[in-house]
Scaffold this motif. Structure first.
Motif, PDB file in Angstrom:
ATOM      1  N   GLY A   1      41.335  39.922  47.215  1.00  0.00           N
ATOM      2  CA  GLY A   1      40.407  40.609  46.168  1.00  0.00           C
ATOM      3  C   GLY A   1      40.083  39.465  45.349  1.00  0.00           C
ATOM      4  N   PHE A   2      38.504  39.321  44.882  1.00  0.00           N
ATOM      5  CA  PHE A   2      38.170  38.348  43.805  1.00  0.00           C
ATOM      6  C   PHE A   2      37.293  38.742  42.725  1.00  0.00           C
ATOM      7  CE2 PHE A   2      35.221  38.279  47.486  1.00  0.00           C
ATOM      8  CZ  PHE A   2      34.038  38.158  47.089  1.00  0.00           C
ATOM      9  N   ARG A   3      37.356  38.310  41.912  1.00  0.00           N
ATOM     10  CA  ARG A   3      36.495  38.606  40.808  1.00  0.00           C
ATOM     11  C   ARG A   3      35.896  37.154  40.227  1.00  0.00           C
ATOM     12  NH1 ARG A   3      38.405  43.669  37.358  1.00  0.00           N
ATOM     13  NH2 ARG A   3      39.201  44.768  39.000  1.00  0.00           N
ATOM     14  N   LYS A   4      34.660  37.418  39.742  1.00  0.00           N
ATOM     15  CA  LYS A   4      34.110  36.273  38.894  1.00  0.00           C
ATOM     16  C   LYS A   4      34.825  35.988  37.686  1.00  0.00           C
ATOM     17  CE  LYS A   4      29.454  36.567  40.503  1.00  0.00           C
ATOM     18  NZ  LYS A   4      28.144  36.996  40.336  1.00  0.00           N
ATOM     19  N   ASN A   5      35.046  34.821  37.194  1.00  0.00           N
ATOM     20  CA  ASN A   5      35.497  34.640  36.038  1.00  0.00           C
ATOM     21  C   ASN A   5      34.352  34.189  34.971  1.00  0.00           C
ATOM     22  OD1 ASN A   5      36.761  33.694  33.669  1.00  0.00           O
ATOM     23  ND2 ASN A   5      38.558  33.243  34.586  1.00  0.00           N
ATOM     24  N   TYR A   6      33.757  35.178  34.306  1.00  0.00           N
ATOM     25  CA  TYR A   6      32.542  34.953  33.885  1.00  0.00           C
ATOM     26  C   TYR A   6      32.732  33.853  32.796  1.00  0.00           C
ATOM     27  CZ  TYR A   6      30.414  38.853  36.217  1.00  0.00           C
ATOM     28  OH  TYR A   6      30.035  39.652  37.139  1.00  0.00           O
TER      29      TYR A   6
ATOM     30  N   TYR B   1      36.546  31.816  40.456  1.00  0.00           N
ATOM     31  CA  TYR B   1      36.794  33.204  40.801  1.00  0.00           C
ATOM     32  C   TYR B   1      38.324  33.310  40.659  1.00  0.00           C
ATOM     33  CZ  TYR B   1      32.049  33.563  42.757  1.00  0.00           C
ATOM     34  OH  TYR B   1      30.813  33.700  42.798  1.00  0.00           O
ATOM     35  N   ASP B   2      38.758  34.605  40.429  1.00  0.00           N
ATOM     36  CA  ASP B   2      40.215  34.860  40.348  1.00  0.00           C
ATOM     37  C   ASP B   2      40.574  35.538  41.691  1.00  0.00           C
ATOM     38  OD1 ASP B   2      40.529  33.598  37.790  1.00  0.00           O
ATOM     39  OD2 ASP B   2      39.865  35.695  36.922  1.00  0.00           O
ATOM     40  N   LEU B   3      41.441  35.071  42.592  1.00  0.00           N
ATOM     41  CA  LEU B   3      41.730  35.481  43.718  1.00  0.00           C
ATOM     42  C   LEU B   3      43.056  36.240  43.604  1.00  0.00           C
ATOM     43  CD1 LEU B   3      41.129  32.288  45.983  1.00  0.00           C
ATOM     44  CD2 LEU B   3      39.573  34.275  45.478  1.00  0.00           C
ATOM     45  N   GLU B   4      42.999  37.501  44.295  1.00  0.00           N
ATOM     46  CA  GLU B   4      44.419  37.921  44.540  1.00  0.00           C
ATOM     47  C   GLU B   4      44.739  38.488  45.845  1.00  0.00           C
ATOM     48  OE1 GLU B   4      45.669  42.606  43.175  1.00  0.00           O
ATOM     49  OE2 GLU B   4      44.336  41.453  41.731  1.00  0.00           O
TER      50      GLU B   4
END
Length: 94
Positions: A32-37, A18-21
Motif C-alpha cells: 500500500g502506498f499513499r502520497k505524503n502531501y 510516498y509512504d509505503l506499507e
C-alpha cells in the motif's frame, strides 16, 4: 523497497514522497502506498529557486541579479556554436 528506492534514484526524487506499507496475509504479500502531501508540497516549494554566487563584492544586489538574468544570452551563444547547421566545418578541396 529496494526497487522503489532505485526508481526514485533514477528519477532524482526524494524517497520520502510516498509512504509505503507492506503487509503479509498468509501466502499473499500486499503493498500500500499513499502520497505524503506535506513532503510533496515542501519538495515543490524548492522549485524555481537559484542561489547566485559571485566574487563581485563591489556590485550592488541589483547589478548581480541583472547579470545573472542576462546569462541566457551567453548560454544561447554557446548553443549556437554547437549547432551543426549554423556552424559546420567541412573539408575544403582545391
Amino acid at each position: 523497497m529496494s526497487r522503489y528506492h532505485a526508481a526514485c534514484d533514477e528519477l532524482h526524487l526524494p524517497k520520502n514522497l510516498y509512504d509505503l506499507e507492506f503487509t503479509k496475509e498468509g501466502q499473499r504479500l500486499g503493498l500500500g502506498f499513499r502520497k505524503n502531501y506535506y513532503r510533496i508540497g515542501r519538495h515543490i516549494d524548492r522549485f524555481g529557486k537559484n542561489i547566485i554566487i559571485t566574487d563581485r563584492a563591489d556590485w550592488s544586489t541589483d547589478q548581480i541579479v541583472r547579470a545573472s538574468l542576462d546569462r541566457y544570452m551567453v548560454e544561447n551563444a554557446f548553443r549556437q556554436t554547437k549547432d551543426d547547421d549554423l556552424v559546420s566545418l567541412q573539408p575544403i578541396r582545391h
